[in-house]
Enzyme design. Sequence first.
Site, PDB file in Angstrom:
ATOM      1  N   SER A 154     -14.667 104.311-116.933  1.00  0.00           N
ATOM      2  CA  SER A 154     -15.051 103.484-117.869  1.00  0.00           C
ATOM      3  C   SER A 154     -15.036 103.135-119.183  1.00  0.00           C
ATOM      4  O   SER A 154     -14.658 104.609-119.739  1.00  0.00           O
ATOM      5  CB  SER A 154     -16.232 102.759-117.207  1.00  0.00           C
ATOM      6  OG  SER A 154     -16.716 101.061-117.845  1.00  0.00           O
ATOM      7  N   ASP A 320      -9.421  97.268-109.090  1.00  0.00           N
ATOM      8  CA  ASP A 320     -10.471  97.316-110.676  1.00  0.00           C
ATOM      9  C   ASP A 320      -9.523  96.552-110.920  1.00  0.00           C
ATOM     10  O   ASP A 320      -8.120  96.668-112.134  1.00  0.00           O
ATOM     11  CB  ASP A 320     -10.343  98.377-111.095  1.00  0.00           C
ATOM     12  CG  ASP A 320     -11.148  98.754-112.694  1.00  0.00           C
ATOM     13  OD1 ASP A 320     -11.800  98.035-113.150  1.00  0.00           O
ATOM     14  OD2 ASP A 320     -11.204 100.460-113.022  1.00  0.00           O
ATOM     15  N   HIS A 353     -14.090  98.132-110.270  1.00  0.00           N
ATOM     16  CA  HIS A 353     -14.344  98.474-110.915  1.00  0.00           C
ATOM     17  C   HIS A 353     -15.358  99.642-110.938  1.00  0.00           C
ATOM     18  O   HIS A 353     -15.140 100.830-111.184  1.00  0.00           O
ATOM     19  CB  HIS A 353     -14.186  98.108-112.643  1.00  0.00           C
ATOM     20  CG  HIS A 353     -15.034  98.937-113.814  1.00  0.00           C
ATOM     21  ND1 HIS A 353     -13.930  99.572-114.443  1.00  0.00           N
ATOM     22  CD2 HIS A 353     -15.996  99.272-114.424  1.00  0.00           C
ATOM     23  CE1 HIS A 353     -14.638 100.716-115.724  1.00  0.00           C
ATOM     24  NE2 HIS A 353     -15.460 100.287-115.392  1.00  0.00           N
TER      25      HIS A 353
END
Lengths: 381, 205
Positions: A154, A320, A353
Amino acid sequence: MTRATEAENPHSLVLRLPAESPLTLESGASLAPLQIAYQTYGTLNAEKSNAVLICHALTGDQHVASDNPVTGKPGWWISMVGPGKPVDTNRFFVICSNVIGGCMGSTGPASRKADDTIWGTEFPVITLADMVRAQARLIDHLGIETLLAVVGGSMGGMQVLSWASLFPSRVFSAMPIATAAKHSAQNIAFHEVGRQAVMADPEWQRGRYHAAGTKPVKGLSVARMAAHITYLSEGALQRKFGRNLQNRDAPTFSFDADFQVESYLRHQGFTFVERFDANSYLYLTRAMDYFDLAADHGGSLARAFWGTKTRFCVVSFTSDWLFPTADSRSIVKALNACGAPVSFVEIESDKGHDAFLLEEPNLFATTRGFLDAAASARGVT
Amino acid sequence: MTASPLRPDHALIASMVTAGARVLDVGCGDGALLAHLAREKGADARGIELSREGVAACVAKGLAVIQGDADTDLVDYPDDCFDFVILSQTLQATRQPRVVLEQMLRIGRNAIVAFPNFGHWRIRAAITLQGRMPVTENLPETWYNTPNIHFCTIRDFVALAEEIHAKIVRAEALDASGRPMGVKMPWWFWNLMGEQGVFWLARSS
């Protein structure tokens, strides 16, 4: 233990840089005094060739593989980093530092300025490149020229990409996970909702809540609730909660948390405000919004990596939707265009995610394989 | 890394690749051929593989391999970035074999293609004598669940190579054990007796 003391005197190692060597930020401002809070695990070998830098995500911190001093919970990537784990601390010297702008001991809006008052919203706006340049100071301090690997998911993945682009000769291998080379319009939109929630809270006090003795817990917790939805997937929410009711047999015809999913989100919000600074949340989400590596290189992402010798392993997850596989593929395409050695894996998962932080055997296997191969290519035993 | 014996068809392909070449193996499986090329030929070895298990095995070998497929991912590579692009046992499973071949010769100066020969006598016999789609040792799937949607014969492949103006640098037919049949034979003979065709193509200058 409170957040305020953690920002000043963190329960971890701290690098305090003298005021004479400020960090020049992308905005042109300079940041001093600069303090970087970090943790290390394992032992640096004599050749200093076994160092792995872990970059944390938006609300992560330096406590990657040891108990968090604020929450008392285990490190945020304990399944990935540790003795015998894919990032094996028996073999590698693992470093993880709190990003600048954060609130766990590296200089950020909750830190004190030179005049001993809290920065608050007078803190300069920072970027991903600024975070990475600050980390580079730490790596210099540790006497490490080239990192064996830089790994992160991320916002951590954005730091990995920035490292590889800014300091190619210092990154032997890079593993950007569940990330993108630019923050999408949709992601900026979600961040803006979160920031507006914080700033709409009267207790935010235009960012001077430390001085006012207030705390915008309502705003920050709503921001976290909204963001948390984006970290999951429809499938995961359905599987975990469905339409199940929370400790009741029928709806109450009120605005109580009737549904389990509501109760869960409220819990996520409540616990988050205990450990995170609201202004930090504003600054770090902003840094992600500004991230666009191609734009920094005349619109060409390939140019961000031109001539690189770094070995890359890019990873995405099927469910995701915050950083979808297409984002990872753009990175892979750019790396291919400049002939970089790049691997890419899309891992099947319904966890959204957040999958990169969870028990994903395929992620572990890929990480282990990639790091082992990098270590043997660099002659690390 | 201990070297396991190379499959005969892989050994033939490897013999065509020059030392130090930049190689892309499309459909590289567990990376056995790529690892061999990197080790024995000093090749800059890259791969594309559909299965996650295959990619993971390759990554663990230190190979640079991307999860993807021939039909969609070759377009992402710039012109001339490889010396050899290899497609082994995959052409018949692509949606657009012609486009794939053209892409291979765009991104690479040479292409090596190995494919099952649908003109082999056993396959012809299955269709003409039994009236059934052939199921053989090398092609074990039935017609309704085979991933192989674009079968061709050795002669079909030669015709396609001509159509896309590719030069045939070297061609070999392999027998049932995967070994080259050796001496140069007329196309009709190879087309009848070869289980596989292995073609080294180059752009015609």
